[in-house]
Design a protein around this motif. Structure first.
Motif, PDB file in Angstrom:
ATOM      1  N   UNK A  27     -15.012  35.975   2.911  1.00 19.86           N
ATOM      2  CA  UNK A  27     -15.566  35.106   2.224  1.00 19.86           C
ATOM      3  C   UNK A  27     -17.014  34.271   1.421  1.00 19.86           C
ATOM      4  N   UNK A  28     -16.692  34.587   0.334  1.00 17.73           N
ATOM      5  CA  UNK A  28     -17.488  35.798  -0.473  1.00 17.73           C
ATOM      6  C   UNK A  28     -18.347  34.618  -0.730  1.00 17.73           C
ATOM      7  N   UNK A  29     -19.307  33.650  -0.496  1.00 15.18           N
ATOM      8  CA  UNK A  29     -20.148  32.648  -0.701  1.00 15.18           C
ATOM      9  C   UNK A  29     -20.090  31.603   0.553  1.00 15.18           C
ATOM     10  N   UNK A  30     -21.681  31.301   0.482  1.00 11.06           N
ATOM     11  CA  UNK A  30     -22.193  31.627   2.079  1.00 11.06           C
ATOM     12  C   UNK A  30     -21.317  29.767   2.345  1.00 11.06           C
ATOM     13  N   UNK A  31     -21.235  28.975   1.357  1.00  7.34           N
ATOM     14  CA  UNK A  31     -21.112  28.220   1.415  1.00  7.34           C
ATOM     15  C   UNK A  31     -19.165  27.567   2.342  1.00  7.34           C
ATOM     16  N   UNK A  32     -19.238  28.585   2.466  1.00  7.19           N
ATOM     17  CA  UNK A  32     -17.216  28.856   3.295  1.00  7.19           C
ATOM     18  C   UNK A  32     -17.485  28.831   4.424  1.00  7.19           C
ATOM     19  N   UNK A  33     -18.907  29.040   4.929  1.00  2.78           N
ATOM     20  CA  UNK A  33     -19.010  29.220   6.226  1.00  2.78           C
ATOM     21  C   UNK A  33     -17.596  28.584   7.401  1.00  2.78           C
ATOM     22  N   UNK A  43     -12.810  27.505  -8.824  1.00  2.57           N
ATOM     23  CA  UNK A  43     -14.121  27.054  -7.959  1.00  2.57           C
ATOM     24  C   UNK A  43     -15.559  27.084  -7.902  1.00  2.57           C
ATOM     25  N   UNK A  44     -16.226  26.166  -8.060  1.00  2.39           N
ATOM     26  CA  UNK A  44     -17.624  26.400  -8.152  1.00  2.39           C
ATOM     27  C   UNK A  44     -18.509  26.778  -7.002  1.00  2.39           C
ATOM     28  N   UNK A  62     -19.187  22.065  -1.666  1.00  4.18           N
ATOM     29  CA  UNK A  62     -19.098  21.004  -1.104  1.00  4.18           C
ATOM     30  C   UNK A  62     -19.188  20.401  -1.280  1.00  4.18           C
ATOM     31  N   UNK A  63     -18.410  19.671  -2.506  1.00  2.00           N
ATOM     32  CA  UNK A  63     -17.811  18.338  -2.734  1.00  2.00           C
ATOM     33  C   UNK A  63     -16.618  17.919  -1.904  1.00  2.00           C
ATOM     34  N   UNK A  64     -15.589  19.085  -2.460  1.00  4.45           N
ATOM     35  CA  UNK A  64     -14.230  19.062  -2.574  1.00  4.45           C
ATOM     36  C   UNK A  64     -14.151  19.813  -1.111  1.00  4.45           C
ATOM     37  N   UNK A  65     -14.189  19.266   0.494  1.00  2.56           N
ATOM     38  CA  UNK A  65     -13.315  20.778   0.681  1.00  2.56           C
ATOM     39  C   UNK A  65     -11.914  21.053   1.358  1.00  2.56           C
ATOM     40  N   UNK A  66     -11.492  19.860   1.552  1.00  2.00           N
ATOM     41  CA  UNK A  66     -10.056  20.169   1.202  1.00  2.00           C
ATOM     42  C   UNK A  66      -9.168  20.879   0.251  1.00  2.00           C
ATOM     43  N   UNK A  67     -10.187  20.465  -1.083  1.00  2.00           N
ATOM     44  CA  UNK A  67      -9.598  21.615  -2.081  1.00  2.00           C
ATOM     45  C   UNK A  67     -10.042  22.992  -2.099  1.00  2.00           C
ATOM     46  N   UNK A  68     -11.013  23.374  -2.107  1.00  2.00           N
ATOM     47  CA  UNK A  68     -11.846  24.171  -0.749  1.00  2.00           C
ATOM     48  C   UNK A  68     -11.285  25.187   0.168  1.00  2.00           C
ATOM     49  N   UNK A  69     -10.411  24.654   1.116  1.00  2.00           N
ATOM     50  CA  UNK A  69      -9.697  25.498   1.932  1.00  2.00           C
ATOM     51  C   UNK A  69      -8.083  25.318   1.123  1.00  2.00           C
TER      52      UNK A  69
END
Length: 246
Positions: free
Chosen positions: A179-185, A145-146, A151-158
């Motif tokens: 967590x290696x991205x600020x958007x993963x908080x 994932x980019x 941001x677009x698909x938090x469920x997939x991100x989790x």
């Protein structure tokens, strides 16, 4: 105190998520000012993106000193422009990668970073080495994932973070996850419950370190390495950067 949290990319939706994480960690009385630069890439996933994000970060540092900011957080896991930013201000400047590694090292002997696309791995390996953490970071696990996919698909991100985090614990013997991205908080607390090891979001770690350093009355050393840059002429689009607040 006032802490300026700079998301080096220009995606304001992500900045809002970073702002929420920072405010959730800050104590009462700490003002969080979360911003994105006026120029730069919408996400940072390569050296090219990172280098082009740095002028925007430095401009926000310059603005912050005029705004009475007490400390800065650079909210991208590559810590872009961190050393240059420290040259521009007396105020502490904390990168979220550096903060998360230092905090994790106090609580776990070995830990893993879980991040975004595979191309990021070499960049993070160099960052880890630069911070002297090569013996503590036992693996860097990437996902398909980019930055903006989270941001677009938090469920997939989790889902993918939990999968790679579990592999890091079971296969690499990681005792904590970064967590290696600020958007993963937003995933940190749920991942910690699921994996049963400490999970560190760099934004939260950096905000707490910033509060502590300001409380101690410490500022960036201006003796040599981080003293203000020498004044000189800059040409073209870089000409505004000749105006250094020293």
């Amino acid at each position: 105190m006032k802490i300026k949290v700079i998301n080096p990319n220009t995606t304001w939706e992500m900045t809002k998520g970073i702002e929420h994480a920072a405010k959730s960690a800050a104590r009462q009385g700490t003002e969080i000012l979360a911003v994105s630069p006026e120029m730069g890439p919408v996400s940072i996933e390569s050296y090219y993106d990172e280098y082009l994000a740095i002028p925007g970060v430095l401009e926000e540092i310059r603005k912050g000193d005029r705004e009475g900011v007490d400390a800065y957080v650079i909210a991208c896991y590559g810590d872009p422009g961190l050393h240059a930013a420290r040259e521009l201000t007396h105020a502490p400047v904390i990168g979220i990668a550096e903060a998360s590694m230092y905090m994790a090292s106090m609580l776990a002997a070995r830990f893993s970073i879980v991040t975004v696309l595979p191309r990021i791995k070499t960049m993070l390996e160099e960052l880890v080495a630069g911070y002297g953490m090569g013996h503590r970071v036992i693996s860097i696990r990437t996902t398909p994932l980019s930055v903006l996919d989270f941001e677009k698909d938090p469920a997939k991100g989790m889902e993918v973070l939990a999968q790679e985090g579990r592999r890091a614990v079971e296969e690499d013997h990681a005792e904590a996850i970064l967590l290696g991205c600020a958007g993963m908080a937003e995933f940190a607390d749920r991942l910690e419950q699921e994996l049963q090891v400490p999970v560190f979001d760099g934004v939260v770690a950096a905000v707490k370190f910033a509060e502590a350093v300001v409380d101690l009355g410490k500022t960036t050393s201006k003796l040599k390495t981080y003293k203000y840059p020498e004044k000189k002429k800059f040409i073209g689009a870089m000409s505004p950067f000749a105006d250094i607040n020293s």
